[in-house]
Design a protein around this motif. Structure first.
Motif, PDB file in Angstrom:
ATOM      1  N   LEU A 399      20.630 110.734   9.277  1.00 34.49           N
ATOM      2  CA  LEU A 399      19.506 111.217  10.077  1.00 34.49           C
ATOM      3  C   LEU A 399      18.590 110.068  10.487  1.00 34.49           C
ATOM      4  O   LEU A 399      18.121 110.018  11.635  1.00 34.49           O
ATOM      5  N   CYS A 400      18.344 109.148   9.562  1.00 32.80           N
ATOM      6  CA  CYS A 400      17.515 107.982   9.890  1.00 32.80           C
ATOM      7  C   CYS A 400      18.177 107.148  10.984  1.00 32.80           C
ATOM      8  O   CYS A 400      17.505 106.674  11.914  1.00 32.80           O
ATOM      9  N   GLN A 401      19.478 106.960  10.888  1.00 32.13           N
ATOM     10  CA  GLN A 401      20.180 106.224  11.925  1.00 32.13           C
ATOM     11  C   GLN A 401      20.094 106.944  13.272  1.00 32.13           C
ATOM     12  O   GLN A 401      19.920 106.298  14.321  1.00 32.13           O
ATOM     13  N   GLY A 402      20.234 108.263  13.241  1.00 31.74           N
ATOM     14  CA  GLY A 402      20.171 109.022  14.486  1.00 31.74           C
ATOM     15  C   GLY A 402      18.819 108.905  15.157  1.00 31.74           C
ATOM     16  O   GLY A 402      18.726 108.691  16.377  1.00 31.74           O
ATOM     17  N   VAL A 403      17.758 109.042  14.379  1.00 31.83           N
ATOM     18  CA  VAL A 403      16.406 108.898  14.935  1.00 31.83           C
ATOM     19  C   VAL A 403      16.194 107.486  15.469  1.00 31.83           C
ATOM     20  O   VAL A 403      15.632 107.287  16.553  1.00 31.83           O
ATOM     21  N   ALA A 404      16.660 106.493  14.702  1.00 26.23           N
ATOM     22  CA  ALA A 404      16.523 105.095  15.137  1.00 26.23           C
ATOM     23  C   ALA A 404      17.258 104.848  16.445  1.00 26.23           C
ATOM     24  O   ALA A 404      16.775 104.120  17.321  1.00 26.23           O
ATOM     25  N   ALA A 405      18.443 105.452  16.607  1.00 23.93           N
ATOM     26  CA  ALA A 405      19.197 105.279  17.847  1.00 23.93           C
ATOM     27  C   ALA A 405      18.445 105.865  19.029  1.00 23.93           C
ATOM     28  O   ALA A 405      18.372 105.247  20.111  1.00 23.93           O
ATOM     29  N   LEU A 406      17.859 107.038  18.865  1.00 26.94           N
ATOM     30  CA  LEU A 406      17.126 107.677  19.964  1.00 26.94           C
ATOM     31  C   LEU A 406      15.887 106.877  20.340  1.00 26.94           C
ATOM     32  O   LEU A 406      15.595 106.677  21.529  1.00 26.94           O
ATOM     33  N   ILE A 407      15.156 106.407  19.340  1.00 26.84           N
ATOM     34  CA  ILE A 407      13.931 105.664  19.619  1.00 26.84           C
ATOM     35  C   ILE A 407      14.228 104.302  20.241  1.00 26.84           C
ATOM     36  O   ILE A 407      13.636 103.908  21.252  1.00 26.84           O
ATOM     37  N   SER A 408      15.181 103.579  19.646  1.00 23.17           N
ATOM     38  CA  SER A 408      15.473 102.229  20.140  1.00 23.17           C
ATOM     39  C   SER A 408      16.133 102.242  21.507  1.00 23.17           C
ATOM     40  O   SER A 408      15.995 101.296  22.288  1.00 23.17           O
ATOM     41  N   GLY A 409      16.852 103.310  21.807  1.00 25.51           N
ATOM     42  CA  GLY A 409      17.518 103.386  23.102  1.00 25.51           C
ATOM     43  C   GLY A 409      16.649 103.879  24.226  1.00 25.51           C
ATOM     44  O   GLY A 409      17.032 103.804  25.402  1.00 25.51           O
ATOM     45  N   PHE A 410      15.441 104.366  23.899  1.00 22.22           N
ATOM     46  CA  PHE A 410      14.570 104.948  24.918  1.00 22.22           C
ATOM     47  C   PHE A 410      14.190 103.951  25.998  1.00 22.22           C
ATOM     48  O   PHE A 410      14.078 104.286  27.179  1.00 22.22           O
ATOM     49  N   ARG A 411      14.007 102.673  25.615  1.00 22.22           N
ATOM     50  CA  ARG A 411      13.604 101.658  26.594  1.00 22.22           C
ATOM     51  C   ARG A 411      14.787 101.136  27.409  1.00 22.22           C
ATOM     52  O   ARG A 411      14.596 100.411  28.380  1.00 22.22           O
ATOM     53  N   GLY A 412      15.977 101.487  26.998  1.00 20.77           N
ATOM     54  CA  GLY A 412      17.143 101.018  27.730  1.00 20.77           C
ATOM     55  C   GLY A 412      17.432  99.547  27.533  1.00 20.77           C
ATOM     56  O   GLY A 412      18.094  98.926  28.373  1.00 20.77           O
ATOM     57  N   GLU A 413      16.932  98.957  26.420  1.00 21.75           N
ATOM     58  CA  GLU A 413      17.156  97.538  26.145  1.00 21.75           C
ATOM     59  C   GLU A 413      18.317  97.396  25.158  1.00 21.75           C
ATOM     60  O   GLU A 413      18.193  97.759  23.986  1.00 21.75           O
ATOM     61  N   PRO A 414      19.445  96.848  25.577  1.00 17.82           N
ATOM     62  CA  PRO A 414      20.609  96.726  24.687  1.00 17.82           C
ATOM     63  C   PRO A 414      20.336  95.935  23.417  1.00 17.82           C
ATOM     64  O   PRO A 414      20.820  96.306  22.336  1.00 17.82           O
ATOM     65  N   VAL A 415      19.551  94.848  23.516  1.00 21.19           N
ATOM     66  CA  VAL A 415      19.310  94.026  22.326  1.00 21.19           C
ATOM     67  C   VAL A 415      18.494  94.799  21.304  1.00 21.19           C
ATOM     68  O   VAL A 415      18.749  94.720  20.093  1.00 21.19           O
ATOM     69  N   ARG A 416      17.507  95.540  21.761  1.00 31.34           N
ATOM     70  CA  ARG A 416      16.698  96.355  20.839  1.00 31.34           C
ATOM     71  C   ARG A 416      17.565  97.404  20.165  1.00 31.34           C
ATOM     72  O   ARG A 416      17.472  97.633  18.947  1.00 31.34           O
ATOM     73  N   PHE A 417      18.421  98.062  20.932  1.00 35.46           N
ATOM     74  CA  PHE A 417      19.322  99.069  20.364  1.00 35.46           C
ATOM     75  C   PHE A 417      20.271  98.421  19.359  1.00 35.46           C
ATOM     76  O   PHE A 417      20.471  98.943  18.256  1.00 35.46           O
ATOM     77  N   LEU A 418      20.851  97.286  19.735  1.00 32.84           N
ATOM     78  CA  LEU A 418      21.785  96.596  18.839  1.00 32.84           C
ATOM     79  C   LEU A 418      21.110  96.207  17.528  1.00 32.84           C
ATOM     80  O   LEU A 418      21.652  96.456  16.435  1.00 32.84           O
TER      81      LEU A 418
END
Length: 565
Positions: A399-418
């Motif tokens: 669940l923590c990973q899922g929330v982190a993926a949604l938040i980090s991907g919101f800006r559309g920045e690949p490095v932040r998501f990675l």
């Protein structure tokens, strides 16, 4: 002041960081993850017991040519992994850490080689992204920490494919060096797991030449001298083992290769789509990005040979094992490095902000669903393999990973998501597997049985396995084991003659039980009524592990315990 997370993103964005510094940091970060608590758990049978007992017997007999298991010839695999484990036993002693060290080291080295290959082919950022992806993949980490031959093979195939990919570049100045390393790596891969060490690279390279029409590469590949080097690496053992054991070639090449691939003789048949969900699960949390990475790699095939080669590397191996009639989860380990490189390349230069957001939503949704399922599993299944605390822990991490993926991907920045996903995946791998292993492994391991045998069974006592050969017992007890009923993978060795007293049918064993010969026997609980119905000598339960028992035909020190209690 720069926060640690922003410092990490800045480090990931740099293109000219020192090669040695990157390798050193990756070795420390993932070395800690891969080797932490490596020897804490007992051997996981059957694989770990088998692949450490064979090298133990090699050291005992001072014979590194003919592999033997439980005192009989065992020709299902070539010897390289056994040799590495024998060296590990010599260095670290007979323990679980030594049993897993070689395979785990190969896993860590695969991460480092993947980084180096990505850096040389597509730039430092792609190499670093790929290393972070591969090293934080739960399925790769778990299999790297288990003692079996597939991780050794995966490392050597990564080296072979990587050396060819570097050698075939037009601008490469050290072509000869990389081609010769390519042949050495293939030879070692053949010594690790047989003909696939040359078949898989050969198939991928042939298709690569076909698609690119670069047949002129054949002239620069040092086929003659490279072939001599390849045979110099792998042929001596095959010649020696065949001279000492004339029965080896037919069994190894026909039974273990062609029949394994074409028939169901090994009873490991799975449908052709079997590896699709396996790959999805074992490459989490990065697996939802595979389609986009493959598509991007294929569309770039005319611009750079690197991406086409990586696509073929992954797809050909995946298709080969999907077509095979014999399937086990570790077989597709060699596709992990090229997929990590393709995903890294997609994140570095192929994902638009909009695409990144949609993929982050997909990753996040999948992880949230898995987290919910993990928590619900012990509450809804009648006999769950893990308890509620373990389910809540694993589910919470998902669940923590899922929330982190949604938040980090919101800006559309690949490095932040990675960066976000690599950190959360790293801690998932650090926390979840040891907790799950501690709950599940003891029920399938044989260390507790072996400890009871060592403590309570004198040298006059014979050890037997009533419900199939228990691999780890011979390693832990240093005793040869009587196999009752179907010898399974030991059938070939048994049939070579001279082992009749160690392989008994049920009637012969029942007579032995009542003969007065002291026995300690492992047996599945469901088979206990069969033994009780066919013997007269009382059955003493020495200890119980999960649904298995250790029983004896004589009272033990703690007193005789009726078998039905």
């Amino acid at each position: 002041m720069i926060s640690p997370f922003n410092g990490l993103m800045r480090y990931l964005r740099q293109e000219n960081e020192s090669l040695m510094r990157d390798l050193g940091l990756l070795a420390i970060v993932f070395g800690t993850l891969f080797f932490q608590g490596l020897g804490a758990l007992p051997l996981i049978d059957p694989d770990e017991g088998r692949y450490i007992e064979i090298p133990r017997e090699m050291l005992l007999r001072h014979d590194f040519v003919t592999p033997m298991l439980n005192g009989v010839k065992y020709f299902e695999k070539p010897p390289l992994h056994y040799w590495l484990n024998a060296l590990s036993l010599t260095l670290f002693g007979e323990n679980e850490f030594a049993a897993r060290f070689a395979g785990t080291l190969c896993g860590l080295l695969t991460v480092l080689v993947t980084y180096y290959l990505g850096r040389r082919l597509m730039g430092r950022r792609v190499g670093l992204y790929a290393a972070l992806i591969l090293g934080s993949t739960g399925g790769f980490l778990v299999q790297a920490r288990i003692n079996f031959t597939d991780m050794t093979l995966s490392f050597l195939l990564t080296c072979a494919f990587g050396c060819f990919a570097l050698a075939q570049r037009e601008e490469e100045r050290q072509k000869g060096l990389w081609y010769y390393l390519f042949y050495i790596s293939m030879g070692l891969a053949v010594l690790a797991k047989g003909l696939i060490g040359i078949v898989l690279p050969g198939a991928v390279i042939f298709l690569y030449l076909l698609f690119t029409k670069r047949w002129r590469l054949l002239a620069e590949m040092r086929l003659f001298t490279g072939g001599l080097l390849f045979f110099a690496v792998c042929a001596p053992w095959f010649v020696l083992v065949s001279l000492r054991n004339p029965e080896f070639p037919q069994f190894f090449f026909i039974h273990e290769h062609f029949q394994r691939f074409l028939t169901k003789v090994h009873h490991r048949y799975q449908p052709i789509w079997f590896f699709v969900p396996v790959l999805l699960a074992t490459l989490l949390p990065w697996s939802p990005l595979i389609p986009a990475a493959l598509k991007r790699g294929w569309t770039e095939r005319r611009g750079t040979g690197a991406t086409l080669f990586l696509v073929l590397w992954a797809v050909v191996i995946f298709a080969f094992f999907s077509k095979s009639s014999s399937k086990l989860i570790p077989y597709i380990l060699p596709v992990f490095p090229p997929l990590a490189l393709l995903i890294g390349a997609w994140l570095e230069r192929g994902s638009s902000p909009r695409s990144m957001r949609w993929h982050a939503v997909g990753v996040g949704t999948l992880l949230l669903a898995l987290g919910t399922a993990a928590i619900a599993y012990p509450l809804t299944f009648p006999k769950p393999e893990i308890g509620l605390p373990e389910g809540v822990l694993v589910g919470g991490l998902f669940l923590c990973q899922g929330v982190a993926a949604l938040i980090s991907g919101f800006r559309g920045e690949p490095v932040r998501f990675l960066a976000t996903m690599a950190i959360t995946a790293y801690f998932f791998c650090l926390i979840a597997p040891p907790v799950i292993y501690a709950r599940v492994v003891p029920d399938v391991a044989n260390k507790e049985f072996s400890q009871a045998i060592n403590q309570k069974a004198g040298k006059e006592v014979r050890i037997a396995c009533y419900s199939g050969y228990e691999q780890g017992i011979a390693f832990y007890t240093h005793r040869r084991v009587i196999v009752v009923g179907d010898p399974d993978e030991l059938t070939f060795g048994r049939d070579q003659g001279g082992h009749a007293e160690w392989f008994l049918d049920f009637d012969a064993f029942h007579k032995l039980w009542d003969s007065g010969t002291p026995l300690f026997t492992t047996i599945k609980q469901r088979d206990l009524p069969k033994l009780e119905a066919n013997v007269k000598t009382p059955i003493t339960v020495v200890t119980k592990v999960g649904r298995r028992l250790l029983v004896s035909n004589r009272p033990v020190e703690t007193g005789q315990v009726p078998a039905n209690q």
